[in-house]
Scaffold this motif. Structure first.
Motif, PDB file in Angstrom:
ATOM      1  N   ARG A 196       0.828  -1.216   0.000  1.00 10.53           N
ATOM      2  CA  ARG A 196       0.000   0.000   0.000  1.00 10.53           C
ATOM      3  C   ARG A 196       0.855   1.256   0.000  1.00 10.53           C
ATOM      4  NH1 ARG A 196      -3.070  -3.176   3.516  1.00 10.53           N
ATOM      5  NH2 ARG A 196      -2.264  -2.153   5.388  1.00 10.53           N
ATOM      6  N   ARG A 197       2.017   1.174   0.600  1.00  9.48           N
ATOM      7  CA  ARG A 197       2.928   2.323   0.647  1.00  9.48           C
ATOM      8  C   ARG A 197       3.866   2.366  -0.558  1.00  9.48           C
ATOM      9  NH1 ARG A 197       4.671   1.977   7.077  1.00  9.48           N
ATOM     10  NH2 ARG A 197       2.681   2.733   7.938  1.00  9.48           N
ATOM     11  N   GLY A 198       3.717   1.409  -1.471  1.00 13.19           N
ATOM     12  CA  GLY A 198       4.574   1.370  -2.656  1.00 13.19           C
ATOM     13  C   GLY A 198       5.994   0.977  -2.338  1.00 13.19           C
ATOM     14  N   LYS A 199       6.168   0.135  -1.311  1.00 14.58           N
ATOM     15  CA  LYS A 199       7.513  -0.250  -0.872  1.00 14.58           C
ATOM     16  C   LYS A 199       7.747  -1.740  -1.042  1.00 14.58           C
ATOM     17  CE  LYS A 199       8.269   3.394   2.554  1.00 14.58           C
ATOM     18  NZ  LYS A 199       8.738   3.674   3.938  1.00 14.58           N
ATOM     19  N   LEU A 200       9.031  -2.103  -1.088  1.00 13.27           N
ATOM     20  CA  LEU A 200       9.431  -3.501  -1.129  1.00 13.27           C
ATOM     21  C   LEU A 200       9.687  -3.995   0.287  1.00 13.27           C
ATOM     22  CD1 LEU A 200      12.080  -3.262  -4.009  1.00 13.27           C
ATOM     23  CD2 LEU A 200       9.751  -4.156  -4.205  1.00 13.27           C
ATOM     24  N   LEU A 201       9.411  -5.274   0.535  1.00 15.19           N
ATOM     25  CA  LEU A 201       9.772  -5.871   1.811  1.00 15.19           C
ATOM     26  C   LEU A 201      11.293  -5.936   1.943  1.00 15.19           C
ATOM     27  CD1 LEU A 201       7.253  -8.861   2.020  1.00 15.19           C
ATOM     28  CD2 LEU A 201       7.350  -6.906   3.574  1.00 15.19           C
ATOM     29  N   PRO A 202      11.815  -5.939   3.160  1.00 13.93           N
ATOM     30  CA  PRO A 202      13.272  -6.002   3.343  1.00 13.93           C
ATOM     31  C   PRO A 202      13.934  -7.144   2.578  1.00 13.93           C
ATOM     32  CG  PRO A 202      12.229  -5.465   5.414  1.00 13.93           C
ATOM     33  CD  PRO A 202      11.120  -5.750   4.458  1.00 13.93           C
ATOM     34  N   LYS A 203      13.323  -8.339   2.590  1.00  6.48           N
ATOM     35  CA  LYS A 203      13.933  -9.476   1.890  1.00  6.48           C
ATOM     36  C   LYS A 203      13.947  -9.241   0.372  1.00  6.48           C
ATOM     37  CE  LYS A 203       9.596 -12.151   1.920  1.00  6.48           C
ATOM     38  NZ  LYS A 203       8.954 -13.405   2.413  1.00  6.48           N
ATOM     39  N   GLU A 204      12.957  -8.495  -0.140  1.00  7.42           N
ATOM     40  CA  GLU A 204      12.924  -8.170  -1.565  1.00  7.42           C
ATOM     41  C   GLU A 204      13.992  -7.130  -1.907  1.00  7.42           C
ATOM     42  OE1 GLU A 204       8.169  -8.973  -2.419  1.00  7.42           O
ATOM     43  OE2 GLU A 204       8.812  -7.003  -1.679  1.00  7.42           O
ATOM     44  N   ARG A 205      14.205  -6.188  -1.010  1.00  7.11           N
ATOM     45  CA  ARG A 205      15.273  -5.211  -1.216  1.00  7.11           C
ATOM     46  C   ARG A 205      16.628  -5.914  -1.282  1.00  7.11           C
ATOM     47  NH1 ARG A 205      12.973  -1.102   3.463  1.00  7.11           N
ATOM     48  NH2 ARG A 205      11.168  -0.345   2.282  1.00  7.11           N
ATOM     49  N   LEU A 206      16.835  -6.861  -0.365  1.00  9.68           N
ATOM     50  CA  LEU A 206      18.091  -7.603  -0.337  1.00  9.68           C
ATOM     51  C   LEU A 206      18.299  -8.362  -1.645  1.00  9.68           C
ATOM     52  CD1 LEU A 206      20.577  -8.721   1.187  1.00  9.68           C
ATOM     53  CD2 LEU A 206      19.086 -10.529   2.077  1.00  9.68           C
ATOM     54  N   ASP A 250      22.976  12.533  -1.631  1.00 14.13           N
ATOM     55  CA  ASP A 250      23.778  12.704  -2.849  1.00 14.13           C
ATOM     56  C   ASP A 250      23.000  12.320  -4.102  1.00 14.13           C
ATOM     57  OD1 ASP A 250      26.097  13.359  -1.271  1.00 14.13           O
ATOM     58  OD2 ASP A 250      26.271  11.231  -0.807  1.00 14.13           O
ATOM     59  N   TYR A 251      22.020  11.425  -3.933  1.00 15.47           N
ATOM     60  CA  TYR A 251      21.231  10.941  -5.061  1.00 15.47           C
ATOM     61  C   TYR A 251      19.769  10.874  -4.623  1.00 15.47           C
ATOM     62  CZ  TYR A 251      25.896   9.424  -6.438  1.00 15.47           C
ATOM     63  OH  TYR A 251      27.237   9.392  -6.729  1.00 15.47           O
ATOM     64  N   LEU A 252      18.865  11.270  -5.505  1.00 21.80           N
ATOM     65  CA  LEU A 252      17.436  11.264  -5.208  1.00 21.80           C
ATOM     66  C   LEU A 252      16.775  10.195  -6.062  1.00 21.80           C
ATOM     67  CD1 LEU A 252      15.069  12.558  -3.681  1.00 21.80           C
ATOM     68  CD2 LEU A 252      14.857  14.198  -5.564  1.00 21.80           C
ATOM     69  N   ALA A 253      16.283   9.136  -5.431  1.00 15.03           N
ATOM     70  CA  ALA A 253      15.643   8.024  -6.132  1.00 15.03           C
ATOM     71  C   ALA A 253      14.130   8.201  -6.128  1.00 15.03           C
ATOM     72  CB  ALA A 253      16.018   6.708  -5.465  1.00 15.03           C
ATOM     73  N   GLU A 254      13.478   7.549  -7.084  1.00 16.12           N
ATOM     74  CA  GLU A 254      12.036   7.680  -7.211  1.00 16.12           C
ATOM     75  C   GLU A 254      11.264   6.651  -6.391  1.00 16.12           C
ATOM     76  OE1 GLU A 254      10.646  10.247  -8.642  1.00 16.12           O
ATOM     77  OE2 GLU A 254      12.682  10.954  -9.056  1.00 16.12           O
ATOM     78  N   ASN A 255      11.896   5.525  -6.083  1.00 12.68           N
ATOM     79  CA  ASN A 255      11.235   4.490  -5.287  1.00 12.68           C
ATOM     80  C   ASN A 255      12.317   3.549  -4.734  1.00 12.68           C
ATOM     81  OD1 ASN A 255      11.890   2.696  -7.470  1.00 12.68           O
ATOM     82  ND2 ASN A 255      10.016   3.368  -8.510  1.00 12.68           N
TER      83      ASN A 255
END
Length: 534
Positions: free
Chosen positions: A49-59, A244-249
């Motif tokens: 709902r927040r448009g985020k990845l779970l920690p394990k998905e980020r890894l 230093d860097y601006l990401a979109e998601n």
């Protein structure tokens, strides 16, 4: 070198009993890991709902596909503090893996469990990870998001928490790059982690980095502000310069981290070819160690399933049979091995101390395979100088300049733990099999000691001992000591860097030996101050 000839029959009943006992211990660990994964999965809907990845998905997105990843301290804080269900893992998922072809220490905030808040065990884990990065010259990539310190335990963390900041400064000064992606909230002390990093990526609309959030700000000064006004990603990218860097998601932030790492001149050594496997299947390690701790076995049976070609050049094999020392190789990397077939005798201590010094002289890493009740005791051992020779062994092990790696494969008791390079002697890495016991002594012995002391005290005072009370004390002491000596108990308290399946031991050793070799040959460009953010 002569190859070890194994006396173990994998088809025997005793082997099957040993394997079943070890598998039962492994099943307990697997159950804990499954519970941790399920706890993360419960947060999937909220993250989506927040448009985020779970920690394990980020890894998974950060790491190079198909490359090794060695998870570290995965059981840190198990059932400690507020970890009632065993899902916490110290507030992070961490380990050593490959990012854009470079071997790195990776730390991912486990914000899907308890909001990523950190208890004291999480601080211990963080400090250990930083030490690993510094000692092994590993770049650090952090994927941050969390609620900061657990306020219920903050008084146990505040003073020592400064070490985390100091370590970041030391890493930068040592020339070891730190890349941080801020995926969400990073407040108060947590704000200094990106502040002390060398490269910082923030996510538009997601990152929140400030010393005091809106509620605390209003309470302290009366000022009213939104999250974005106080510390949003755009503010830090366009005004403060903290980003230093601006990401979109989330995914875009991780892409930036991989691109930065790809641009850094930080190459690892080439993979070795033409490797020689042991003569005996490494999978047999699940049944080599007896299920009954008091049943003797030859540590060479373990070595035979770890080293190339099962080749092992025994050092002084006829001088002392309780302590085994020798030269071997693991995936082409030379190593000296010290193992136990019993307590450490005065002769065993002198033998091992000499071997340690020879390895140090030749620059050969040392592997310690723990399975000892400690130093030999008794009139003869004392007369033979067990204190003197044991002290010299501890001195040699402590001061050896080569990488030292410990694997607990059985018991590791008393000063034998120190002599075999236990956690307190600062090995480069230390891992445990799930069957191990680590304590000052066995529970039964501890209970018996207290019983003898109580009975002798009663005799001196001329009173009748209360046998039932004394025996109850003996039993309670034994049970408490045994409960506090298990692999799970120790791993929760960072006595090791993780519990591993015995069948993975050769692969883990090859990986960390390569890490040590790279660290000891890598030339960095240290300075006295670290890279400052201006």
């Amino acid at each position: 070198m002569p190859a070890i000839v194994s006396a173990i029959d994998p088809a025997s009943e005793s082997f099957k009993v040993n394997a079943a006992a070890m598998q039962a211990e492994l099943d307990v660990i697997a159950g804990i890991e499954a519970k941790k994964a399920a706890a993360q999965e419960k947060a999937r809907g909220l993250f989506e709902r927040r448009g985020k990845l779970l920690p394990k998905e980020r890894l998974a997105l950060l790491l190079d596909p198909g490359t090794p990843f060695l998870e570290l301290a995965s059981l840190a804080g198990y059932l400690m503090y507020d970890d009632k269900d065993g899902s916490g893992a110290g507030g992070s998922i961490a380990g050593i893996g490959y990012v854009s072809g470079k071997r790195c220490l990776v730390i991912v905030s486990n914000s899907a469990v308890k909001g990523g808040t950190v208890a004291p065990s999480g601080l211990w884990k963080s400090l250990r990870l930083q030490n690993i990065a510094l000692e092994n010259k590993l770049p650090v990539v952090g994927l941050m998001e969390g609620g900061g310190a657990n306020l219920n335990h903050v008084s146990d963390m505040f003073v020592e928490g400064a070490r985390s900041f100091a370590n970041q400064a030391r890493l930068s000064a040592a020339g070891i790059p730190q890349i941080t992606v801020v995926h969400g909230s990073s407040t108060a002390g947590g704000a200094y982690q990106p502040g002390l990093s060398d490269y910082v990526i923030m996510v538009r609309g997601g990152s929140k980095v400030f010393l005091a959030g809106p509620p605390l700000l209003k309470a302290a000064t009366g000022e009213i502000a939104t999250d974005e006004e106080l510390g949003g990603a755009e503010l830090h990218a366009e005004v403060t310069g903290s980003a230093d860097y601006l990401a979109e998601n989330d995914a875009d932030g991780i892409r930036y981290a991989r691109e930065i790492m790809a641009k850094l001149q930080w190459e690892n050594g080439p993979a070795r070819e033409g490797l020689i496997e042991p003569l005996y299947p490494v999978d047999e390690l699940i049944g080599v160690v007896p299920a009954e701790a008091k049943t003797p076995y030859d540590v060479r049976e373990v070595i035979a399933r770890l080293v190339d070609g099962s080749d092992f050049l025994d050092f002084k094999p006829d001088y002392d049979g309780q302590t085994v020392c020798g030269h071997a190789a693991i995936e082409g990397q030379t190593i000296g091995i010290i193992g136990n077939n019993g307590p450490i005798t005065p002769k065993g201590a002198t033998k091992a101390a000499q071997f340690v010094q020879l390895a140090d002289q030749a620059g050969i890493p040392l592997l310690f395979l723990h399975n000892t009740t400690g130093f030999m005791v008794g009139k003869q051992a004392e007369a033979d100088g067990v204190i003197k020779h044991g002290s010299k062994l501890i001195q040699a092990v402590t001061n050896a300049r080569v990488p030292r790696i410990s694997i607990h494969i059985g018991g590791s008791y008393g000063a034998g733990n120190y002599a075999m390079c236990g956690r307190g002697v600062d090995p480069r890495f230390v891992f445990s099999w799930p069957n191990v016991k680590t304590a000052v002594m066995g529970g039964a012995q501890a209970g018996m000691v207290l019983k003898i002391v109580a009975l002798e005290k009663a005799a001196r005072e001329g009173i009748e001992p209360q046998i039932e009370m004394v025996e109850a004390m003996e039993k309670a002491t034994a049970e408490q000591m045994d409960a506090r000596s298990t692999a799970l108990y120790g791993s929760a308290r960072l006595w090791d860097d993780g519990i591993i399946d015995p069948r993975d031991t050769r692969r883990v050793l090859a990986f960390i030996l390569d890490i040590c070799r790279d660290a000891d040959t890598r030339v960095t460009r240290p300075n006295t101050f670290g890279v400052g953010r201006f």
